[in-house]
Design an enzyme around this catalytic site. Sequence first.
Site, PDB file in Angstrom:
ATOM      1  N   GLU A 101      17.999  25.733 -10.557  1.00  0.00           N
ATOM      2  CA  GLU A 101      18.746  25.269 -11.734  1.00  0.00           C
ATOM      3  C   GLU A 101      18.064  25.825 -12.960  1.00  0.00           C
ATOM      4  OE1 GLU A 101      18.364  21.155 -11.125  1.00  0.00           O
ATOM      5  OE2 GLU A 101      20.004  21.101  -9.680  1.00  0.00           O
ATOM      6  N   TYR A 113      16.776  36.163 -12.951  1.00  0.00           N
ATOM      7  CA  TYR A 113      17.403  35.758 -11.688  1.00  0.00           C
ATOM      8  C   TYR A 113      18.530  36.727 -11.303  1.00  0.00           C
ATOM      9  CZ  TYR A 113      14.912  31.413 -12.795  1.00  0.00           C
ATOM     10  OH  TYR A 113      13.948  30.489 -13.111  1.00  0.00           O
TER      11      TYR A 113
HETATM   12  C1  LIG Z   1      11.365  33.393 -17.261  1.00  0.00           C
HETATM   13  C2  LIG Z   1       9.968  33.985 -17.167  1.00  0.00           C
HETATM   14  C3  LIG Z   1       9.293  33.421 -15.921  1.00  0.00           C
HETATM   15  C4  LIG Z   1      10.087  35.508 -17.049  1.00  0.00           C
HETATM   16  O1  LIG Z   1       8.774  36.039 -16.891  1.00  0.00           O
HETATM   17  P1  LIG Z   1       8.333  37.409 -17.629  1.00  0.00           P
HETATM   18  O2  LIG Z   1       7.025  37.803 -17.071  1.00  0.00           O
HETATM   19  O3  LIG Z   1       8.432  37.240 -19.088  1.00  0.00           O
HETATM   20  O4  LIG Z   1       9.494  38.403 -17.147  1.00  0.00           O
HETATM   21  P2  LIG Z   1       9.328  39.949 -16.769  1.00  0.00           P
HETATM   22  O5  LIG Z   1       8.529  40.636 -17.809  1.00  0.00           O
HETATM   23  O6  LIG Z   1       8.870  40.052 -15.360  1.00  0.00           O
HETATM   24  O7  LIG Z   1      10.819  40.451 -16.876  1.00  0.00           O
HETATM   25  C5  LIG Z   1      11.629  40.572 -15.721  1.00  0.00           C
HETATM   26  C6  LIG Z   1      13.075  40.527 -16.131  1.00  0.00           C
HETATM   27  O8  LIG Z   1      13.371  39.255 -16.692  1.00  0.00           O
HETATM   28  C7  LIG Z   1      14.314  39.415 -17.749  1.00  0.00           C
HETATM   29  N1  LIG Z   1      13.666  39.055 -19.024  1.00  0.00           N
HETATM   30  C8  LIG Z   1      12.383  38.706 -19.209  1.00  0.00           C
HETATM   31  N2  LIG Z   1      12.174  38.400 -20.522  1.00  0.00           N
HETATM   32  C9  LIG Z   1      13.359  38.575 -21.151  1.00  0.00           C
HETATM   33  C10 LIG Z   1      13.802  38.395 -22.494  1.00  0.00           C
HETATM   34  N3  LIG Z   1      12.971  37.983 -23.459  1.00  0.00           N
HETATM   35  N4  LIG Z   1      15.095  38.636 -22.774  1.00  0.00           N
HETATM   36  C11 LIG Z   1      15.951  39.034 -21.811  1.00  0.00           C
HETATM   37  N5  LIG Z   1      15.584  39.228 -20.517  1.00  0.00           N
HETATM   38  C12 LIG Z   1      14.314  38.991 -20.202  1.00  0.00           C
HETATM   39  C13 LIG Z   1      14.709  40.873 -17.745  1.00  0.00           C
HETATM   40  O9  LIG Z   1      15.780  41.043 -16.824  1.00  0.00           O
HETATM   41  C14 LIG Z   1      13.461  41.514 -17.209  1.00  0.00           C
HETATM   42  O10 LIG Z   1      13.705  42.775 -16.644  1.00  0.00           O
HETATM   43  P3  LIG Z   1      13.636  44.094 -17.597  1.00  0.00           P
HETATM   44  O11 LIG Z   1      12.285  44.071 -18.229  1.00  0.00           O
HETATM   45  O12 LIG Z   1      13.838  45.209 -16.640  1.00  0.00           O
HETATM   46  O13 LIG Z   1      14.732  43.927 -18.576  1.00  0.00           O
HETATM   47  C15 LIG Z   1       9.132  33.677 -18.443  1.00  0.00           C
HETATM   48  O14 LIG Z   1       9.848  34.126 -19.564  1.00  0.00           O
HETATM   49  C16 LIG Z   1       8.766  32.226 -18.634  1.00  0.00           C
HETATM   50  O15 LIG Z   1       7.746  31.755 -18.120  1.00  0.00           O
HETATM   51  N6  LIG Z   1       9.593  31.489 -19.405  1.00  0.00           N
HETATM   52  C17 LIG Z   1       9.290  30.082 -19.728  1.00  0.00           C
HETATM   53  C18 LIG Z   1       9.467  29.188 -18.528  1.00  0.00           C
HETATM   54  C19 LIG Z   1      10.873  29.294 -17.979  1.00  0.00           C
HETATM   55  O16 LIG Z   1      11.838  29.343 -18.711  1.00  0.00           O
HETATM   56  N7  LIG Z   1      10.994  29.298 -16.620  1.00  0.00           N
HETATM   57  C20 LIG Z   1      12.264  29.428 -15.960  1.00  0.00           C
HETATM   58  C21 LIG Z   1      13.005  28.172 -15.833  1.00  0.00           C
HETATM   59  S1  LIG Z   1      12.263  27.030 -14.702  1.00  0.00           S
END
Ligand SMILES: CC(C)(COP(=O)(O)OP(=O)(O)OC[C@H]1O[C@@H](n2cnc3c(N)ncnc32)[C@H](O)[C@@H]1OP(=O)(O)O)[C@@H](O)C(=O)NCCC(=O)NCCS
Length: 146
Positions: A101, A113
Amino acid sequence: MIRAAQPQDLAAIMHIERRAHAFPWSEQVMQQFLQRPGSAWVLEQQGELVGHAVIRVIAGEGELLTIAIHPEQQGQGLGLQLLQAILQQFAQQGAEQCFLEVRASNHSAIQLYEKLGFACAGVRKDYYPCAQGREDAWIYCLDLSA
Ligand SMILES: CC(C)(COP(=O)(O)OP(=O)(O)OC[C@H]1O[C@@H](n2cnc3c(N)ncnc32)[C@H](O)[C@@H]1OP(=O)(O)O)[C@@H](O)C(=O)NCCC(=O)NCCS
């Protein structure tokens, strides 16, 4: 390195949890999952925890309960790396499908995702509290047997 979380990781995990989420899990809830083998996973870089994920598998159905990367380390591919490892864990633990979710407003998580093949399978209206009332949860699903 991605490894199973240990009970002694609790403080570092909670530090990231509180920094990454506007509505973080409580320490008590996190602690319960740290005591369940195969549930909590951490991403470690140079001896420091930079991310964590918590999963549950029941009767062939996997659930990603939470995932977070430290805000200072986001946007470097670590979330993708952690989630890919988690999908392998689901398969090893016998999950055929994985559900999660996510807040409708959480565009970065939704992008992540969808990049890994998750598809939106439903909506729970007004599921989450948010700064201005409540917001919808989107339910995402990935078929792991395909
Ligand atoms: C969601 C989360 C885990 C992603 O981790 P991250 O290390 O920043 O993501 P990555 O650098 O591995 O990016 C992987 C993909 O995620 C997406 N993504 C990551 N950050 C993004 C941003 N700011 N805007 C849009 N897409 C994004 C993209 O598809 C990206 O692929 P791309 O670089 O080829 O475009 C991180 O932002 C986070 O911890 N967020 C806060 C907690 C949260 O919301 N958790 C999820 C809900 S439980």
